[in-house]
Structure formats: C-alpha cells, structure tokens
Design an enzyme around this catalytic site. Structure first.
Site, PDB file in Angstrom:
ATOM      1  N   GLU A  57       0.769  -1.040  -0.121  1.00 23.03           N
ATOM      2  CA  GLU A  57      -0.007  -0.032  -0.010  1.00 23.03           C
ATOM      3  C   GLU A  57       0.939   1.336   0.000  1.00 23.03           C
ATOM      4  O   GLU A  57       1.519   1.582   0.896  1.00 23.03           O
ATOM      5  CB  GLU A  57      -0.827  -0.006   1.327  1.00 23.03           C
ATOM      6  CG  GLU A  57      -1.784   1.224   1.246  1.00 23.03           C
ATOM      7  CD  GLU A  57      -2.468   1.360   2.620  1.00 23.03           C
ATOM      8  OE1 GLU A  57      -2.959   2.558   3.085  1.00 23.03           O
ATOM      9  OE2 GLU A  57      -2.647   0.285   3.331  1.00 23.03           O
ATOM     10  N   ARG A  61       0.880  10.187   1.089  1.00 19.87           N
ATOM     11  CA  ARG A  61       1.411  11.204   2.083  1.00 19.87           C
ATOM     12  C   ARG A  61       2.600  11.960   1.780  1.00 19.87           C
ATOM     13  O   ARG A  61       3.023  12.721   2.633  1.00 19.87           O
ATOM     14  CB  ARG A  61       1.526  10.336   3.478  1.00 19.87           C
ATOM     15  CG  ARG A  61       0.351   9.742   4.165  1.00 19.87           C
ATOM     16  CD  ARG A  61       0.814   8.927   5.334  1.00 19.87           C
ATOM     17  NE  ARG A  61      -0.273   7.991   5.732  1.00 19.87           N
ATOM     18  CZ  ARG A  61      -0.209   7.206   6.737  1.00 19.87           C
ATOM     19  NH1 ARG A  61       0.792   6.980   7.584  1.00 19.87           N
ATOM     20  NH2 ARG A  61      -1.380   6.541   6.978  1.00 19.87           N
ATOM     21  N   THR A  85      -4.171   6.365   1.572  1.00 18.94           N
ATOM     22  CA  THR A  85      -4.378   7.932   2.133  1.00 18.94           C
ATOM     23  C   THR A  85      -4.888   8.321   1.039  1.00 18.94           C
ATOM     24  O   THR A  85      -4.609   9.700   0.627  1.00 18.94           O
ATOM     25  CB  THR A  85      -2.936   8.228   2.642  1.00 18.94           C
ATOM     26  OG1 THR A  85      -2.125   7.569   3.421  1.00 18.94           O
ATOM     27  CG2 THR A  85      -3.321   9.690   3.375  1.00 18.94           C
ATOM     28  N   LYS A 145     -11.258  -1.102   6.226  1.00 19.17           N
ATOM     29  CA  LYS A 145     -10.037  -0.839   6.995  1.00 19.17           C
ATOM     30  C   LYS A 145     -10.417  -0.499   8.324  1.00 19.17           C
ATOM     31  O   LYS A 145     -10.886   0.564   8.295  1.00 19.17           O
ATOM     32  CB  LYS A 145      -9.055  -0.092   6.354  1.00 19.17           C
ATOM     33  CG  LYS A 145      -7.998   0.414   7.249  1.00 19.17           C
ATOM     34  CD  LYS A 145      -6.855   1.371   6.333  1.00 19.17           C
ATOM     35  CE  LYS A 145      -6.326   2.458   6.863  1.00 19.17           C
ATOM     36  NZ  LYS A 145      -5.471   3.185   6.076  1.00 19.17           N
TER      37      LYS A 145
END
Length: 225
Positions: A57, A61, A85, A145
């Site tokens: 993943e 960011r 994100t 998640k």
C-alpha cells in the site's frame, strides 16, 4: 449503438469484494508505505518482496506517492500495488490513472464511497465506527479498514462487530505490531493487517534494506506458526 460500441460494464460490488478478498488473503500483512525519496522506491519494494511481502500500500502522504505507484506497476509487475491515504475523488482518479490495483482510504465520505462504486478497481474504505460501516454497507461494501485500529477498540471492537455485521471483514491498521499480530489475525473477521513496523525510518534513511527484509521475513514467519 452496436454491441461492439457498448462500454464494458463496471465490475459489480460482489466482484470487487472478491478481488479485495483475494488481495488481502494473499497479502496477510499490508505494509503502509510513505516514500520520502524517489531513490527508495525500488530498493524498498525489493526488500519487502524478498522478505515475503509482495502486496504494498503506497500512500499519498508524500509528493512521491503517485510516482512510486507508476514506477512499481511498470517495473515490478509481479507485485500487487495499491494506493493508500486517498482522501477525495480527484486523488482516487489520479491513483487509478497511475495503475493502482486497489485503493485504501483512512476514512469515508459519501463522495469517496461513490467513487469506489463507479471505479473498475476495488476500494477498501477506512472506518472507526459502526455508523461508518453502515454508510458503506448501504452501497454494497463488505470489506473495511479499521483505522486507527488500537485507538478504535482494536480486537475487542472487531469481535463486537461480528454480531451486527456478520458478513463484514476487516483490515485493522494503526497500532498493529508483532506482539499483537497473531491476536488480530486469529479473528475470523480479519482478512489481513496493515502495519509500518517493518518500515523503520532509520533503516530506510540509511538504506539498510537487509534490515527491512529481515523484519518482513520475521513477520511473515509469525503467521506461518
């Protein structure tokens, strides 16, 4: 419009749930990666893969997130590369264009959930409350998640969710470590976990890829029992 001119139909939510299951069941541990330097993209991915972690993943960011997804999809096709994100529809469309094979969000909005419904690639939306599960559930989502997992109730919360949400499975992320990894993975409604403990910033800063590989291999060995 002829048959040849008709657009290819979008995968159903059932299809996308099956794809998330396949990705997460194979991964078991999903490293949450933030790329600080472009030069780290390939050696970091290679170190993780050498340790047995081949589903990654890559978060948005940092400024290198989209580039990392593109590079890994082009140069490491044997790996499964997702985007993390992702905060809004524009970012969702950007990671889709970059070649991401799945998308992970830290939370949910109606906009991001709808983007996942309308996309060819599966979305694993982040939740921390039953109400957020219900928001996704109404649109066909059954895989979430849990983030931040430990702060949001951790193992006890996931056990409790099995009652009202019997067909839902989770990827807990946030506070998952080697000392609680097996406790999380032992829950029947957990399909994989997300973590960063194999991504020590000092190792990455110093290019200690052997340490990343060793930590990844040790984590995967824990799951082998």
């Amino acid at each position: 419009m002829t048959t040849l001119e008709r657009p290819t139909p979008l995968p159903t939510m059932t299809d996308k749930i099956a794809r998330i299951d396949a990705i997460c069941d194979q991964a078991r541990i999903l490293p949450v990666i933030t790329i600080a330097r472009e030069a780290d993209i390939l050696p970091l991915a290679d170190a993780l893969a050498a340790g047995g972690i081949r589903t990654l993943e890559v978060t948005l960011r940092s400024e290198h997130g989209l580039k990392a997804i593109k590079v890994l999809r082009e140069q490491r096709p044997q790996l499964c590369i997702g985007a993390g994100t992702v905060l809004d529809r524009a970012q969702f469309e950007a990671v889709e264009a970059a070649g991401a094979q799945f998308v992970v969000t830290p939370g949910v909005t109606r906009e991001i959930l709808q983007a996942g419904v309308e996309s060819d690639i599966p979305l694993l939306p982040g939740i921390s409350t039953p109400s957020e599960i219900m928001m996704g559930y109404a649109l066909g989502y059954r895989r979430f998640k849990l983030f931040p997992a430990e702060i949001s109730g951790g193992i006890a919360a996931i056990k409790a969710y099995a009652g009202p949400f019997a067909d839902v499975r989770f990827c807990p992320t946030g506070g998952v470590r080697p000392d609680n990894l097996l406790s999380y993975m032992g829950l029947p409604n957990v399909m994989c976990v997300g973590g960063t403990w194999m991504l020590d910033s000092g190792w990455i800063k110093n290019g200690d890829w052997a340490a990343v590989e060793k930590c990844s291999a040790e984590a995967m060995a824990l799951l082998e029992g």
